[in-house]
Design an enzyme around this catalytic site. Structure first.
Site, short mmCIF file in Angstrom:
data_model
loop_
_atom_site.label_atom_id
_atom_site.label_comp_id
_atom_site.label_asym_id
_atom_site.label_seq_id
_atom_site.Cartn_x
_atom_site.Cartn_y
_atom_site.Cartn_z
CB SER A 1 -0.97 -0.05 1.19
OG SER A 1 -2.02 0.87 1.01
CG ASP B 1 -6.30 -3.49 -3.59
OD1 ASP B 1 -7.13 -2.74 -3.02
OD2 ASP B 1 -5.08 -3.47 -3.34
CG HIS C 1 -5.17 -2.99 0.21
ND1 HIS C 1 -4.53 -2.46 -0.88
CD2 HIS C 1 -4.66 -2.34 1.29
CE1 HIS C 1 -3.70 -1.51 -0.48
NE2 HIS C 1 -3.74 -1.43 0.84
#
Length: 760
Positions: A349, A469, A499
């Protein structure tokens, strides 16, 4: 379980025998296959003074234990080898399987018995994963088969866990960055947490650039969240212009301070278990949060190249090009005399995002990045096609909200007292610059777009990304991966999850593949390892990974949507509007069940549809007013078994990342029946219908041709499946929640779904 083994390096007989001998296996090319197998098995039981006992607990045949077999005159056969190999890997006869042959086929077992190749089979078996999720050799080393001598030991081109994690050095340095982001007249200092094994050899470094790691301010974050309930603004017609601006660091001076010995220490920092895995294998770990975080100075600039520079300065320090101090008092400097200067960044991320940004600087010393679920354009994270568009699961968030979350200097009361007034001034400037009112691309977002500098990347690149995601959406990796220079080594793992990390999956040897790559790049090991450029998780069945050549094909198939005129009403009743705003998940459920305001088209497929790339909706549309937003989702619709998007734990703490160090669970995506699966989605302000730079008027009740690109994906639909197209306006998870009274009309007879098709 199913094997998808990408990490094993095919090895010659001579090399296999040599590596086995180095591990202490007393095998002899002159001995029979049976004798060598017995010797190997007895070595596995190094904890036992008498190996007869554990050997008797294995079976060689359904009616004979292994000890009896090796004491007999019977010859070694494929059936015996396979049965023993399965047990050595932790599979239990009568529990995990009854018929070995059928079970081996189900597993896609990578070793095929040949009596003349027994040494190579044993070598391969050691590099093969056990039921627990560890390779057999890693499992043996974790039990103490090799001593922790703080030196490198390799097997099949990978480093083994022989560094003592009970005697780690934990220290803190403060790197001077060529920045003054808070404009206080002082160069920013960047706190660096270092964890490294004791070693006489220079160590490579895994660096996690994590703005979260020094703490997060959830209270400030929540106060800063924006209300999504607002009318869609009618924008003036115009052209947007931006310019490429090189980031220019400030000048720094060579440091003449004495070398300090007494460094700040720490006892614990929240670590990333993939880093832990490599820490036990001779790779130093460093955690850096960058400007504007607790222990560092400066302002949280959030995504621009000033923030990237604060991480780059640390790589420069590891290579002797920047100064670090023992403390904020700056009385002594400290050098990275323990480091070999080669760095790989890790993290998911925001962490992976910083890795991408760093790579685009072309900084010397950055040999490789492992970037998971990474952003390549911050505009595409918080905006889409001229719309404010929240990341999945986080309605109301924007980049200045993220600044509040990660500006952890305010968690230190003294820093808050001294610097909060200036911080609020800079934060307000950031809030104005991101232009939440229009949702348009501008210079602020252009300065946070790493794609324009992708040509400068020279390190090896590994990306992982979930095709489910909807936080960091698949377009982020699609665009950066396809923009990478052809001159570099690049790899992409596309999984079917959301994610999430993928290093502890049962179905793929990601961890071991990274070990082989890092030994090549950071330790200079000539291991001849070759990893496919792209590996995709098949969505049609469990635990199946396949090589792919490209992400995005030029071959297309046009699917007609029908002949009707469909009306999409934007307005909801007050109670329904409030309910959906209170719980966007309720809206999603209603949308997928056909209950929310929408136009719905179901397409029954007459043949397989292997999607690879960016689906485009080409629509003939008109709006009843001079504004309009268009949302679309594509579903694989109808009850059948599909992969879930969130990994579940199969075993608790079965993976040992060293020798009794940093255990973690083995996980996998479940395969179970459900009613639908989102394939892709997309959103557009109809004033941006031609391109991102052009703001156009929307004529009332006049037909417009709109091309809405959806999130790229690779997804295989089969003959007889139903492809559902949902067209609507407001999305309560992602877009602004405009409840004004307008409607869109779609002419299906002049509309198509344009699908990129994978070649055979």
């Amino acid at each position: 379980m199913r094997y998808n083994q990408f990490s094993y390096i095919p090895t010659s007989l001579e090399r296999a025998a040599e590596e086995l001998k180095e591990l202490g296996f007393d095998l002899d090319l002159q001995k029979t296959a049976k004798a060598n197998l017995e010797s190997f098995l007895r070595k596995l039981f190094f904890h036992y003074p008498d190996s007869d006992y554990p050997l008797s607990h294995l079976i060689a045949k359904n009616d004979m234990d292994a000890l009896s077999f090796f004491q007999s005159e019977q010859e070694l056969s494929k059936e015996v080898f396979d049965l023993l190999a399965l047990q050595v890997l932790g599979f239990i006869p009568g529990v995990d399987f009854t018929e070995a042959d059928a079970f081996l086929d189900k597993l896609a077992f990578p070793i095929h018995f040949d009596e003349t190749e027994i040494i190579k089979h044993i070598h391969h078996l050691l590099a093969t994963r056990c039921k627990s999720g560890m390779t057999l050799i890693d499992d043996l080393v974790s039990q103490g088969m090799l001593t922790m001598d703080n030196d490198y030991h390799f097997f099949n081109g990978k480093s083994l866990a022989t560094f003592d994690t009970s005697q780690l050095i934990r220290e803190v340095v403060y790197v001077e960055a060529p920045l003054d982001t808070d404009q206080d007249g002082q160069l920013d200092l960047i706190k660096v947490n270092i964890i490294r094994p004791q070693s006489q050899k220079p160590l490579p470094t895994l660096m996690t650039p994590s703005p979260y790691h020094q703490g997060i301010n959830e209270v400030a974050n929540d106060k800063k969240l924006y209300r999504m309930e607002k009318e869609l603004v009618v924008k003036k017609r115009r052209q947007i212009t931006v310019e490429d601006r090189d980031f220019i660091p400030l000048e720094t001076q060579p440091c003449k301070l004495p070398i300090g010995q007494n460094l700040e220490s720490f006892s614990y920092i929240n670590s990333y278990s993939l880093n832990d895995y490599f820490l036990a294998r001779g790779f130093a770990n460093i955690y850096v949060s960058g400007v504007g975080t607790a222990g560092s100075t400066g302002f949280m600039t959030s995504g621009d190249y000033a923030q990237i520079e604060s991480f780059k300065a640390v790589i420069d320090w590891l290579n002797g090009r920047a100064t670090a101090y023992t403390s904020h008092s700056k009385t002594h400097q400290v050098r990275a005399d323990w480091a070999n200067g080669l760095v790989c960044t890790t993290g998911k991320s925001y962490l992976g995002t910083m890795s991408t940004g760093l790579a685009t600087t072309g900084v010397d010393g950055l040999a490789m990045i492992i970037a998971e679920s990474a952003i390549s354009s911050w505009y595409n994270y918080y905006r889409e096609n001229g719309l404010v568009c929240s990341p999945g699961g986080y309605p109301g968030e924007d980049l200045d909200v993220l600044t509040e979350l990660t500006y952890s200097r305010n968690l230190l009361a003294g820093d808050y007292l001294r610097h909060n007034d200036r911080y609020q001034e800079l934060l307000n400037q950031q809030s104005q610059a991101l232009d939440r009112q229009s949702g348009d691309y501008n210079q602020f977002w252009h300065d946070r777009n790493y794609l324009k500098n992708a040509h400068q990347i020279k390190c090896d690149v590994v990306y992982t990304h979930g095709l489910q995601d909807w936080n960091v959406k698949p377009r982020q990796v699609y665009e950066i991966f396809n923009a990478l220079p052809s001159t570099i080594n690049k790899h992409l793992f596309l999984h079917q999850g959301e994610h999430v990390y993928m290093h502890n999956r049962q179905s793929i040897d990601f961890r071991e593949s990274m070990n082989a790559l890092l030994c090549q790049k950071l330790l200079g090991l000539a291991n001849d390892f070759s990893l496919p450029e792209m590996i995709w998780q098949d969505n049609t069945c469990p635990q199946n990974w396949q090589e792919r050549k490209v992400f995005g094909t030029s071959t297309i198939k046009e699917l007609d949507l029908g002949q009707e005129l469909l009306l999409i009403d934007n307005h909801y009743g007050e109670d329904e509007f409030k309910a959906y705003g209170k719980d966007f998940r309720a809206f999603k459920a209603a949308l997928f069940e056909g209950k929310a305001n929408q136009a719905l088209v179901d397409i029954l497929l007459e043949e397989d549809l292997p999607i690879n790339g960016e689906i485009v909706l080409q629509l003939k549309v008109k709006s009843s007013e001079n504004k309009g937003l268009l949302s679309a989702q594509i579903l694989d619709y109808g009850k059948k078994k599909r992969l879930g998007d969130l990994p579940i734990a199969l075993t608790q703490s079965s993976i040992d990342n060293g020798q009794n160090f940093s255990r973690e669970s083995l996980k996998e995506l479940p395969f179970r029946e459900d009613s639908y699966r989102v394939i892709s989605k997309g959103f557009m302000n109809l004033q941006n219908r031609n391109n991102l730079s052009s703001i156009e008027t929307i004529p009332n009740n006049k037909w417009m041709t709109v091309r809405l690109p959806l999130q790229p994906t690779i997804y295989h639909l089969e003959k007889g499946d139903t492809l559902r197209v949902i067209l609507y306006t407001t999305d309560f998870e992602h877009t602004v929640r405009d409840n004004s009274n307008y409607a869109l009309t779609i002419d299906l007879s002049q509309s198509q779904l344009i699908v990129p098709i994978a070649s055979n």
